[in-house]
Design an enzyme around this catalytic site. Sequence first.
Site, PDB file in Angstrom:
ATOM      1  CE1 TYR A  53      53.180  35.080  41.216  1.00 13.45           C
ATOM      2  CE2 TYR A  53      55.349  33.742  41.719  1.00 13.45           C
ATOM      3  CZ  TYR A  53      54.612  35.098  41.195  1.00 13.45           C
ATOM      4  OH  TYR A  53      55.305  36.109  40.781  1.00 13.45           O
ATOM      5  CG  ASN A 150      40.634  50.970  47.043  1.00 18.39           C
ATOM      6  OD1 ASN A 150      41.095  52.161  47.367  1.00 18.39           O
ATOM      7  ND2 ASN A 150      40.191  50.042  47.971  1.00 18.39           N
ATOM      8  CB  VAL A 153      49.563  48.091  41.515  1.00 14.42           C
ATOM      9  CG1 VAL A 153      49.947  48.695  39.896  1.00 14.42           C
ATOM     10  CG2 VAL A 153      50.605  47.244  41.890  1.00 14.42           C
ATOM     11  CG  MET A 240      42.825  41.072  41.104  1.00  9.38           C
ATOM     12  SD  MET A 240      42.198  42.731  42.054  1.00  9.38           S
ATOM     13  CE  MET A 240      41.306  41.965  43.398  1.00  9.38           C
TER      14      MET A 240
END
Length: 330
Positions: A53, A150, A153, A240
């Site tokens: 992160y 899906n 968000v 992603m």
Amino acid sequence: MKRIDIGSYGAPEEVARCVEVPDVGAPGAHEVVFDVIAFPINPADIGFCRGGYRLRPPLPATPGAECVGRVAAVGDGVTHVKPGDLVINLARENWAQRRRVKAEDAVPIPSGLDLRQAAMLRINPPTALLLLSDIVDLKPGDWVIQNVANSAVGRLVVTLAKARGLRTVNVTRRADVFAELTALGADICLTDGPDLPARVKEAIGGAAIPLALDAVAGDATGRMAQCTREEGTVCTYGAMSGANADIPIGEIVFRGVTFTGFMLGRFLGRRSAAQIRAIYAELAEGIAKGTIHAPVDSVYPMEDIRAALIRAQTGGRMGKVLVSPGGEVG
């Protein structure tokens, strides 16, 4: 009190531990102390534990981007919340039984709110809201296309867009989620693939799409661009795929597509404390009315953080994994 700490970066279920630490103590002036009722395990928290992160604090460190809590005490000068109020916390390190934070970070929410939904209020609902309000000046009837439809968000984008009279093209990896998205108000659902732009054009009858929301990055960003109108906008807010956004030069030079990015903290940082509280009040009202709702997969006690983290990383879930330090959310 109990807290979740990581002593090294790595597989979350291996590095996260439930430990005993000193209590946070009484609040000072302009501080609030609250008991954490529940917190969700978000992708950002998984990335934090893995060390991937954007934030890498000195170790040991406590994860936790969001939570819901009940105020235990307030310091001098605090007037917007009182003991017993429900709050969400704009600060991090929320995987703990109790928090002491700056007063402006404690945002009050209605007392009767569903606690599971309140635990997930801090990040995803305002992300969806601001993606639809702050990137492009959208008018009722406009089309928005999004991938990862899906996701939490993505589902909120569907419901909030519907409430604003916007139409959505929703791109997913699987067709078996189409019925649920349609029930939420999705206008068109398509699976991703190399021929996506052609299928989108056919599905909307050649209409123009001013805004594309991308949370995949990689070559998916280019496909989103090809689905927009000339001089449309692609906003990337996630990756992603794990890859950098692949932007075809022709989309920039010949079609004038704008590429931008979204991070919630940056967009909230443009607003005053009163404006931020107003955003969350609006979203809390949506939760109370049932128009904003995110599915919950399971709830774990804090001591079972290892099992909770394993479940949060398991594919095929249809909702968030929550952790309840005091067992108030079962």
